[in-house]
Design an enzyme around this catalytic site. Structure first.
Site, PDB file in Angstrom:
ATOM      1  N   HIS A 125       0.882  -1.187   0.000  1.00  0.00           N
ATOM      2  CA  HIS A 125       0.000   0.000   0.000  1.00  0.00           C
ATOM      3  C   HIS A 125       0.916   1.233   0.000  1.00  0.00           C
ATOM      4  O   HIS A 125       1.018   1.971   0.984  1.00  0.00           O
ATOM      5  CB  HIS A 125      -0.892  -0.034   1.242  1.00  0.00           C
ATOM      6  CG  HIS A 125      -2.096   0.856   1.172  1.00  0.00           C
ATOM      7  ND1 HIS A 125      -2.353   1.688   0.101  1.00  0.00           N
ATOM      8  CD2 HIS A 125      -3.123   1.055   2.054  1.00  0.00           C
ATOM      9  CE1 HIS A 125      -3.479   2.347   0.328  1.00  0.00           C
ATOM     10  NE2 HIS A 125      -3.966   1.979   1.496  1.00  0.00           N
ATOM     11  N   CYS A 257      -3.808   3.548   9.837  1.00  0.00           N
ATOM     12  CA  CYS A 257      -4.116   3.997   8.469  1.00  0.00           C
ATOM     13  C   CYS A 257      -5.621   4.108   8.224  1.00  0.00           C
ATOM     14  O   CYS A 257      -6.035   4.714   7.244  1.00  0.00           O
ATOM     15  CB  CYS A 257      -3.463   3.068   7.458  1.00  0.00           C
ATOM     16  SG  CYS A 257      -4.172   1.428   7.442  1.00  0.00           S
TER      17      CYS A 257
HETATM   18  N1   CP Z   1      -6.249   3.740   4.484  1.00  0.00           N
HETATM   19  C1   CP Z   1      -6.983   3.445   3.413  1.00  0.00           C
HETATM   20  O1   CP Z   1      -6.467   2.980   2.391  1.00  0.00           O
HETATM   21  O2   CP Z   1      -8.313   3.739   3.544  1.00  0.00           O
HETATM   22  P1   CP Z   1      -9.437   3.263   2.525  1.00  0.00           P
HETATM   23  O3   CP Z   1      -9.475   1.764   2.546  1.00  0.00           O
HETATM   24  O4   CP Z   1     -10.719   3.870   3.046  1.00  0.00           O
HETATM   25  O5   CP Z   1      -9.113   3.788   1.158  1.00  0.00           O
END
Ligand code: CP
Length: 303
Positions: A125, A257
């Protein structure tokens, strides 16, 4: 030039993107037309709040048009192949932001010869990590390298991406996960090969950690994980980020996150407390993603 993971960029490039993101944050009107007359496809196989909204707003702020495509409509690999979707998108758009189940889908999309940005997959990510790094830099402006960072929870995509970012920038990071819930061995092998001198320690015993400036956690079960949630909570309970842990480690920042399962991996008291950086992280998604576009388009001579 793509951003499929932070392995695609080096320390200089990460530092450049963080500097650019900080500048964009301080000067909201800057770079308004840098992607003028461009269109960016946003292909999402999984749900999202922060990633989708911050990308759409950021693309708009750079003067481009975001086009959201949900997987139910496009049906990657069913209605047509991922490679064919990518080749078609390249006929009309100038970049692809993709949130996918499998990392290999991103490689298939990169057949398109337009920049592809990973908006989360099973392994990485990267945009989240860039926002996390900007957040730490803002909170410890003197030198991120002296900050003791603890990640506690599952060794998932968020953890693994953060490990790459930390290794690239030579940060001090301790990763604590329950036995059998650590980062994948294939990922660790790649990290070791790329950054043999990294300063990351991995363990399972949270009581062995005596201090952390920053504590970072994430959900104990990732999106779409079919494991029994209650059983998972029982295994992870000793790894909860709560006020007692914050006090014991003398932490000055707590990160997550999001989305959070409140009072599972993190208590309300900590998440809503004075050292929580969760909304700063969320806000910073916008600036780092704008910086990612600028970096990728600059690298591919499209600016
Ligand atoms: N942190 C994050 O990626 O949030 P979402 O899954 O809401 O995009």
């Amino acid at each position: 030039m793509h951003l499929l993971s932070l392995f695609d960029v080096n320390a200089t490039q990460i530092t450049h993107m963080l500097t650019l993101a900080g500048y964009m944050k301080a000067h909201p009107a800057s770079f308004q037309n840098s992607l003028k007359n461009r269109s960016i496809a946003m292909l999402f196989e999984k749900p999202s709040l922060r990633t989708r909204v911050s990308f759409e707003v950021g693309i708009h702020q750079l003067g481009a048009q975001p086009i959201y495509l949900d997987a139910q409509m496009v049906q990657p690999g069913q209605r047509e192949s991922v490679e064919d979707i990518a080749r078609n998108l390249a006929c009309w758009t100038h970049g692809i932001v993709a949130r996918v189940f499998k990392h290999e889908t991103l490689h298939k999309l990169s057949a398109a010869k337009i920049p592809v940005i990973n908006a989360l997959c099973d392994v990485h990510h990267p945009c989240q990590t860039l926002a996390d790094l900007l957040t730490i830099q803002e909170r410890y402006p003197i030198d991120m390298k002296v900050v003791d960072i603890l990640y506690v929870g599952e060794g998932n995509n968020v953890c693994q991406s953060f490990m790459v970012g930390a290794a690239a920038l030579d940060l001090k990071l301790t990763v604590i996960c329950p036995p059998s819930y650590g980062p994948k061995q294939s990922f660790l092998d790649e990290l070791q090969q790329r950054y043999p001198k990294h300063k990351i320690t991995i363990g399972t015993d949270l009581s062995a950690v005596k201090h952390a400036d920053v504590i970072y956690t994430d959900t104990w079960l990732s999106m779409g994980d079919s494991r029994d949630y209650q059983k998972t909570c029982d295994i992870f309970a000793p790894y909860q980020v709560n006020q007692a842990l914050v006090k014991r480690l003398a932490a000055t920042t707590v990160m997550h996150c999001l989305p959070a399962h409140r009072n599972d991996e993190i208590t309300d008291e900590v998440m809503d407390g004075p050292i929580s950086a969760v909304l700063q992280q969320a806000e910073n998604r916008l600036y780092v993603q704008k910086a990612v576009f600028h970096h990728l388009f600059e690298e591919s001579s499209q600016l």
